[in-house]
Structures are given as C-alpha cells and as structure tokens.
Design an enzyme around this catalytic site. Structure first.
Site, PDB file in Angstrom:
ATOM      1  N   LYS A 116       6.178  -7.916   0.165  1.00 13.52           N
ATOM      2  CA  LYS A 116       5.603  -9.263   0.320  1.00 13.52           C
ATOM      3  C   LYS A 116       5.868  -9.723   1.737  1.00 13.52           C
ATOM      4  CE  LYS A 116       3.411 -12.340  -2.136  1.00 13.52           C
ATOM      5  NZ  LYS A 116       2.577 -12.156  -3.331  1.00 13.52           N
TER       6      LYS A 116
ATOM      7  N   ASP B 125      -2.360 -14.060  -0.336  1.00 14.29           N
ATOM      8  CA  ASP B 125      -1.570 -14.876  -1.265  1.00 14.29           C
ATOM      9  C   ASP B 125      -1.883 -16.317  -0.852  1.00 14.29           C
ATOM     10  OD1 ASP B 125       0.762 -14.519  -3.412  1.00 14.29           O
ATOM     11  OD2 ASP B 125       1.367 -16.185  -2.153  1.00 14.29           O
TER      12      ASP B 125
END
Ligand code: NDP
Ligand code: 2IT
Length: 448
Positions: A128, A168
């Site tokens: 991430k 995201d």
C-alpha cells in the site's frame, strides 16, 4: 489458553514497537484474535514465528515529494510505500492521497491487503502507499505535477514482477494516467503491468472501475441468500460517494434495492425516491462537486452536515464505503434499532472493533472489508493477467470472473467460520482463510 497468551504478548509487543499507530494496532488486533482457534490446531505456525513475521512489513519506504503549485510556491509532502508481504506474489495494493495519510494508515492498509489479496487466490502479495497530499481544490495541472513528483521517487521501487500500485482514496483514472505516463518516461519502458486501474486505451481492464462496488454487492448477494433475504425491495444506505460507493449503488439498483442516502466528508443527502445515479456520477466523477450540490438538482432531497447521522436512517442494508472508523458503536446501535439486517464493508476498516463486535453479538450479518471489498484488487489481478497476455477481455468475461471470485471468497470465509465453530462470524472466517494461504506459503519459503 497458551495460544491466547502468546497472541496477547505479541500484540503488546506490536503496540510497544509501533507507538502512536492506532489504525495499525486495530487491524493487527482483529486478525490476531480471530486466529486463536486456528492456531490451537496449528502449533507449527507459532513455532515458525509466522505471526511475529507478519506484524513486521518486509519493507517500508518513506520519501519526500516536492512540487510547485499554480502560484509558483514550492510544496513538500510525504510519500509512503509499504511492501508488506510477498509470500504469494509481487506486492500489490493501492495508493491513497489524503491529508490524513501517515505511517499508521499505510501500515494498516498494507496489513489488510495481504490477507485480502490471499482471499482472491490470485498470485499477489500485499502492499500500500500514498501521501498526505490533499487533492481537494487542486487544479488539474497541480494534480499532474504532484503525481509526477511522487512517481519520480516511487518508480525505482515498483515493477510488474515486483510491486504493482493502483488507486485508493483520491486516486482514480486521472491520477493513474499521470503516474503511468511518468513511470513510462522515467523507466523508458512501456511495462503496462506496473500499475492497474489504467485507462482502457493503454492497458486498462474493463470492469476495473466498477469492480470494488460490484464485487461488494456480489458478496452481499451471497450473504442475503444465506439469510433467506430477497434483495429486491430492500432499502439501503451507502456512505461515501467515490469510486466504491457509486458502483455499489449502481449494482444495488440493478438488483432492485432502493438506495436512499449517500455522503462525502462534508455531510450526507437523503433522497427518499432513491438516489439519482446519473446525477451523482456527474457531480462526483465529472464536476468534482460537494454532495450538497445534489439538493440543488433534486429539491425534494435533503442535505445534512456531518458524517455520523447517515447511520440513523432506517434501512435493512448498510454499506460503509468511505473511510476507516466511520461506523462506531453509537452508529451500530442506531442501525440495529432501525432494523438493519446486513452490513458489509466497501471501505477498509470503516467499522470500529467495538461496532463489529456489537453486530456479531446481535445477529446482524456482517461482511468484513478484506473479503467484501476484494473485488477491486481481484480485478486488478485480472488486469495484470491481460497485460501479460497482451490481450483485452470483454466486459462480460471480466465481470463473470469477478463474480466467481467473490462467490469463492464468500464460500472460503463461510467454510472457515463453520470449521472453527462460529458459522455466522465472517470476520473470523475471512481472517483464517486469508491467513492460511499466506502462512502456508511462508512456511514453504523458509525463514526470510
Ligand atoms: P474515493 O476517493 O473515490 O472516494 C472516497 C469517498 O469517501 C468520498 O466520498 C470521500 O469524501 C469520502 N471520504 C474520504 N475520506 C473521508 C473522511 N476522512 N471522512 C469522511 N468521508 C471521507 O475513494 P474510494 O471510493 O476508492 O475508496 C473508499 C474506501 O474504499 C476506502 O476505504 C478505500 O481504501 C476502500 N477501497 C477502495 C478500493 C478501490 O478499488 N478504489 C478497493 C477496496 C477498498 P470527500 O470527497 O469529501 O473526501
Ligand atoms: O484497498 C484496495 O483493495 C484497493 N485500493 C485496490 C488495490 C488494487 O491494487 O487494486
């Protein structure tokens, strides 16, 4: 008992080693607690210190991002990428641009991503990244210059067989386009598989835009079927109005569910006739406006400032699709009082641990994010496959595969929940099913 005390000691160590990281602590706590019944039958995993290894990311990259705004002023942001675990494949996971982004949020998201990606059964490890850059109010030129500055450091750490970022919060098709363009220029390579969520004309996959929201509703269909609930005619609320929320609303509407409310960080709107999705898409995807603008076009709809009140609206289905921690115990009480039957997480960790426990204790069927929102990354995996093949599959073909993956994730979570003695606890089931795949690979690959 001994397993529980080993887990408790490990959790205490996680808190001590990662001070001031509440989001990371919460993500770790939930997974560790769920694994106790599994570990009691698998002492070899404790002996091999699999969990001690899993609470430490393989690599954490922190960098400066300097760029120039439209007024010629130099701005400095922080960039992050956590390459969390590569037991099952290259690191894979999104990039978030939001002022709240810090090491704790990136680590919690990376940790969750490891198990989520494992549940898809596709060959992807977990990662991430992101920045504390705030895209709100920025011009298109500023967004592009920020993305280029961010990629000028990130490019040396990523690759189609190494680490594959995607979108995201705050990162959609526009940002992925700028990031991909700059990667291509720096690397001097047209390696399409280095990022997912790309535009359709340069290696993107059909359905990736819709995938998280559609996948969430495919998961909810499985939940409803198990509970004998007919989705048509139900009333839903969906928080957020970004990528996940919009396509969850779209699929719910396809199935005859009436969605009466959605939100953004400024507040929420109620439209008792059902959300006008064409209007919402235009406001959010094209004009990038605040949610209140909906009520200018639909005078019968009402805007309420603040995010918490959305959970007081009566509904049978609630899908939190905005951000972490948005649904707390008070919200859970209100939903329960108003008759909610199904809650499934489109966002990552939107439900606090207390609220999750409350739903589980009160027979509200609960779909945890790492299972329910895995459709986005699953379709990213399908995009990587198409890039490797240098082929593009049709919308129907990708959607069919997405649906099959969501059905199999539900089946895996349910089956683990049944095996470990808590058949309606999909938190337990998803954590065990995801962990088992990662842990077995780590056992086979030796101590690294
Ligand atoms: P978007 O940026 O498209 O939309 C985010 C939405 O959530 C916006 O409506 C935004 O409102 C709202 N929001 C963001 N932060 C906050 C906050 N602090 N408080 C209240 N509202 C907030 O992001 P996505 O739809 O892509 O992501 C939503 C969630 O889903 C995130 O948790 C993400 O991690 C998760 N997710 C995303 C996937 C994907 O493929 N995109 C896959 C799996 C999970 P505003 O515009 O006012 O900020
Ligand atoms: O949280 C997530 O699963 C995502 N933001 C999607 C990640 C991806 O690589 O598609």
């Amino acid at each position: 008992m001994q397993t529980k005390s080993t887990i408790d000691a490990l959790y205490a160590q996680v808190i001590a080693r990662n001070p001031n990281e509440p989001e990371f602590h919460a993500a770790v706590k939930e997974v560790l607690e769920s694994l106790v019944p599994y570990l009691e039958n698998h002492p070899e995993m404790l002996e091999a210190r699999i969990l001690d290894r899993l609470v430490e990311p393989e690599r954490f990259i922190h960098f400066r991002v300097a760029w120039v705004d439209d007024h010629g002023i130099v701005r400095v942001n922080r960039g992050f990428r956590v390459q969390y675990n590569s037991a099952l494949g290259p690191y894979k996971g999104g990039l978030r641009l939001h002022p709240s982004v810090n090491a704790s949020i990136i680590k919690f998201l990376g940790f969750e991503q490891v198990f989520k990606n494992a549940l898809t059964t596709l060959p992807m490890g977990g990662g991430k990244g992101g920045s504390d850059f705030d895209p709100k109010g920025k011009s298109d030129g500023e967004i592009m210059r920020f993305c280029q500055a961010f990629m000028s450091e990130l490019y040396r750490h990523i690759g189609a067989d190494l680490d594959v970022p995607a979108g995201d919060i705050g990162v959609g098709g526009r940002e992925i386009g700028y990031l991909y363009g700059y990667y291509k220029k720096l690397a001097n390579l047209h390696t399409q598989g280095v990022l997912t969520g790309k535009g359709l004309h340069f290696g993107g996959s059909l359905v990736r835009t819709q995938a998280t929201g559609y996948g969430l509703v495919y998961f909810v269909e499985n939940m409803a079927k198990d509970r004998g609930i007919d989705l048509a005619g139900q009333t839903a609320i969906v928080s957020g109005s970004g990528n996940v929320a919009i396509y969850a609303i779209e699929k719910l509407q396809h199935l005859g569910v009436k969605v009466v409310a959605c939100s953004d960080s400024s507040g929420y709107i109620i439209d008792e006739r059902g959300i006008d999705l064409d209007l919402l898409k235009d406001l959010k995807e094209v004009r990038r406006e605040r949610i209140q603008a909906y009520t200018q076009a639909v005078p019968s709809a009402t805007f309420f400032p603040g995010c918490a009140g959305i959970w007081t609206i009566p509904c049978t289905i609630a899908l939190p699709c905005a951000t972490q921690g948005e649904l707390d115990l008070e919200a859970a009480h209100a939903l329960m009082k108003n008759g909610v039957k199904l809650v499934a997480e489109g966002a990552n960790m939107p439900t606090t641990l207390e609220a999750t426990a409350y739903f589980l204790d009160h027979d509200v069927y609960f779909g945890p994010g790492k299972a329910a929102n895995a459709g986005g990354v699953a379709t990213s995996g399908l995009e990587m496959s198409q890039n490797s093949l240098r082929l593009s599959w049709t919308f129907d073909e990708v959607d069919r595969q997405l649906k099959a993956i969501m059905n199999s994730i539900y089946a895996a979570a349910k089956s683990a929940a049944v095996t470990y003695g808590d058949p309606d606890n999909l938190v337990l089931g998803a954590n065990i099913a995801g962990f088992e795949r990662v842990a077995k690979a780590m056992m086979s690959e030796g101590v690294i």
